[in-house]
Design a protein around this motif. Sequence first.
Motif, PDB file in Angstrom:
ATOM      1  N   SER A 165       0.614  -0.764   0.070  1.00 16.44           N
ATOM      2  CA  SER A 165      -0.173   0.178  -0.096  1.00 16.44           C
ATOM      3  C   SER A 165       0.685   0.879   0.264  1.00 16.44           C
ATOM      4  N   CYS A 166       0.632   2.011  -0.806  1.00 16.00           N
ATOM      5  CA  CYS A 166       1.108   3.266  -0.986  1.00 16.00           C
ATOM      6  C   CYS A 166      -0.151   4.489  -0.476  1.00 16.00           C
ATOM      7  N   ALA A 167       0.395   5.525   0.323  1.00 13.74           N
ATOM      8  CA  ALA A 167      -0.518   6.808  -0.149  1.00 13.74           C
ATOM      9  C   ALA A 167      -0.250   8.344   0.100  1.00 13.74           C
ATOM     10  N   ALA A 168      -0.598   8.669  -0.430  1.00 17.05           N
ATOM     11  CA  ALA A 168       0.693   9.881  -0.907  1.00 17.05           C
ATOM     12  C   ALA A 168       0.049  11.102  -0.460  1.00 17.05           C
ATOM     13  N   ILE A 169       0.601  12.126   0.848  1.00 15.68           N
ATOM     14  CA  ILE A 169       0.313  12.933   0.910  1.00 15.68           C
ATOM     15  C   ILE A 169       0.848  13.861   0.073  1.00 15.68           C
ATOM     16  N   SER A 170      -0.212  14.679  -0.297  1.00 14.13           N
ATOM     17  CA  SER A 170       0.118  15.874  -0.947  1.00 14.13           C
ATOM     18  C   SER A 170      -0.697  17.643  -0.527  1.00 14.13           C
ATOM     19  N   GLN A 171      -0.571  18.456  -0.243  1.00  7.39           N
ATOM     20  CA  GLN A 171      -1.482  19.219  -0.790  1.00  7.39           C
ATOM     21  C   GLN A 171      -1.647  19.774  -1.503  1.00  7.39           C
ATOM     22  N   PHE A 172      -1.254  20.131  -2.884  1.00  5.92           N
ATOM     23  CA  PHE A 172      -1.321  20.665  -4.210  1.00  5.92           C
ATOM     24  C   PHE A 172      -1.049  20.646  -5.628  1.00  5.92           C
ATOM     25  N   GLU A 173      -0.491  19.563  -5.302  1.00  3.47           N
ATOM     26  CA  GLU A 173      -0.345  18.232  -6.539  1.00  3.47           C
ATOM     27  C   GLU A 173      -1.613  17.450  -6.595  1.00  3.47           C
ATOM     28  N   ASP A 174      -2.138  17.310  -7.495  1.00  2.00           N
ATOM     29  CA  ASP A 174      -2.764  16.465  -8.049  1.00  2.00           C
ATOM     30  C   ASP A 174      -1.544  15.657  -9.090  1.00  2.00           C
ATOM     31  N   LEU A 175      -2.107  13.985  -8.924  1.00  2.00           N
ATOM     32  CA  LEU A 175      -1.509  13.070  -9.064  1.00  2.00           C
ATOM     33  C   LEU A 175      -2.185  12.354 -10.261  1.00  2.00           C
ATOM     34  N   TYR A 176      -1.243  12.330 -11.559  1.00  2.00           N
ATOM     35  CA  TYR A 176      -1.924  11.644 -12.564  1.00  2.00           C
ATOM     36  C   TYR A 176      -2.190  10.375 -12.816  1.00  2.00           C
ATOM     37  N   VAL A 177      -0.862   9.958 -12.489  1.00  2.00           N
ATOM     38  CA  VAL A 177      -0.121   8.397 -12.709  1.00  2.00           C
ATOM     39  C   VAL A 177       0.309   8.035 -10.995  1.00  2.00           C
ATOM     40  N   MET A 178       0.441   6.920 -10.519  1.00  2.00           N
ATOM     41  CA  MET A 178       1.007   6.136  -9.879  1.00  2.00           C
ATOM     42  C   MET A 178       1.337   4.669 -10.143  1.00  2.00           C
ATOM     43  N   GLY A 179       1.883   4.604  -9.314  1.00  2.00           N
ATOM     44  CA  GLY A 179       2.257   3.046  -9.663  1.00  2.00           C
ATOM     45  C   GLY A 179       3.368   2.688  -8.850  1.00  2.00           C
ATOM     46  N   TRP A 180       3.874   1.194  -8.975  1.00  3.02           N
ATOM     47  CA  TRP A 180       5.037   0.580  -8.879  1.00  3.02           C
ATOM     48  C   TRP A 180       6.407   0.602  -9.172  1.00  3.02           C
ATOM     49  N   TYR A 181       7.270   0.174  -8.830  1.00  4.54           N
ATOM     50  CA  TYR A 181       8.470   0.148  -9.245  1.00  4.54           C
ATOM     51  C   TYR A 181       9.039  -0.821  -8.423  1.00  4.54           C
ATOM     52  N   ARG A 182      10.379  -2.032  -9.195  1.00  6.79           N
ATOM     53  CA  ARG A 182      10.590  -2.747  -8.163  1.00  6.79           C
ATOM     54  C   ARG A 182      12.400  -2.661  -8.574  1.00  6.79           C
ATOM     55  N   GLN A 183      13.707  -2.970  -7.682  1.00  7.81           N
ATOM     56  CA  GLN A 183      14.767  -3.257  -7.683  1.00  7.81           C
ATOM     57  C   GLN A 183      15.996  -4.175  -7.359  1.00  7.81           C
ATOM     58  N   ALA A 184      16.146  -5.199  -8.079  1.00  6.81           N
ATOM     59  CA  ALA A 184      16.833  -5.454  -7.538  1.00  6.81           C
ATOM     60  C   ALA A 184      18.255  -6.051  -7.659  1.00  6.81           C
ATOM     61  N   ASP A 197      10.915 -12.154  -8.063  1.00 12.24           N
ATOM     62  CA  ASP A 197       9.791 -11.221  -7.512  1.00 12.24           C
ATOM     63  C   ASP A 197      10.399 -10.305  -6.210  1.00 12.24           C
ATOM     64  N   THR A 198      11.482 -11.260  -5.724  1.00 13.49           N
ATOM     65  CA  THR A 198      12.334 -10.337  -4.498  1.00 13.49           C
ATOM     66  C   THR A 198      13.369  -9.086  -5.154  1.00 13.49           C
ATOM     67  N   ALA A 199      13.130  -8.085  -4.239  1.00  9.93           N
ATOM     68  CA  ALA A 199      12.764  -6.472  -4.789  1.00  9.93           C
ATOM     69  C   ALA A 199      12.902  -5.400  -3.881  1.00  9.93           C
ATOM     70  N   VAL A 200      13.225  -4.619  -3.954  1.00 10.37           N
ATOM     71  CA  VAL A 200      12.774  -3.606  -2.944  1.00 10.37           C
ATOM     72  C   VAL A 200      11.589  -3.236  -3.585  1.00 10.37           C
ATOM     73  N   TYR A 201      10.542  -2.712  -3.519  1.00 10.17           N
ATOM     74  CA  TYR A 201       8.999  -1.850  -3.962  1.00 10.17           C
ATOM     75  C   TYR A 201       9.083  -0.293  -4.000  1.00 10.17           C
ATOM     76  N   TYR A 202       9.213   0.267  -4.996  1.00 10.57           N
ATOM     77  CA  TYR A 202       8.743   1.308  -4.339  1.00 10.57           C
ATOM     78  C   TYR A 202       7.930   1.952  -5.328  1.00 10.57           C
ATOM     79  N   CYS A 203       6.697   2.928  -4.422  1.00 15.50           N
ATOM     80  CA  CYS A 203       5.622   3.450  -5.229  1.00 15.50           C
ATOM     81  C   CYS A 203       6.356   4.878  -5.794  1.00 15.50           C
TER      82      CYS A 203
END
Length: 116
Positions: free
Chosen positions: A21-40, A89-95
């Motif tokens: 899960s990922c929560a975006a804390i944003s005051q003024f930005e509208d988020l067009y794309v959200m997603g997940w990346y990973r790096q092994a 699938d083992t990796a660090v996952y980034y929002c």
Amino acid sequence: QVRLVESGGGLVQPGGSLRLSCAAISQFEDLYVMGWYRQAPGQQREMVATILSGGRTEYAESVKGRFTISRDNAKNTVDLQMSNLKLEDTAVYYCNAVSTRAMRYWGQGTQVTVSS
């Protein structure tokens, strides 16, 4: 400015499931794309799944049919349901989030380890 806070990583056996899960804390930005990346270790960061504000999704070929991305625009959250996990699938996952002003933001990363 946008801050992305991730949760849900951990250790799971092959064939198991995890939900990120990922929560975006944003005051003024509208988020067009959200997603997940990973790096092994020793590899480049790669896209896992993305979802537009309108709901259109995109998945890496390696996770199609196993991972599902979802988004709650009202809450500014994005989740990644991962099933039938494999060793690779083992990796660090980034929002990740991209605003309507084309500003890109990253979370701090959460470790997913698939091991027997």
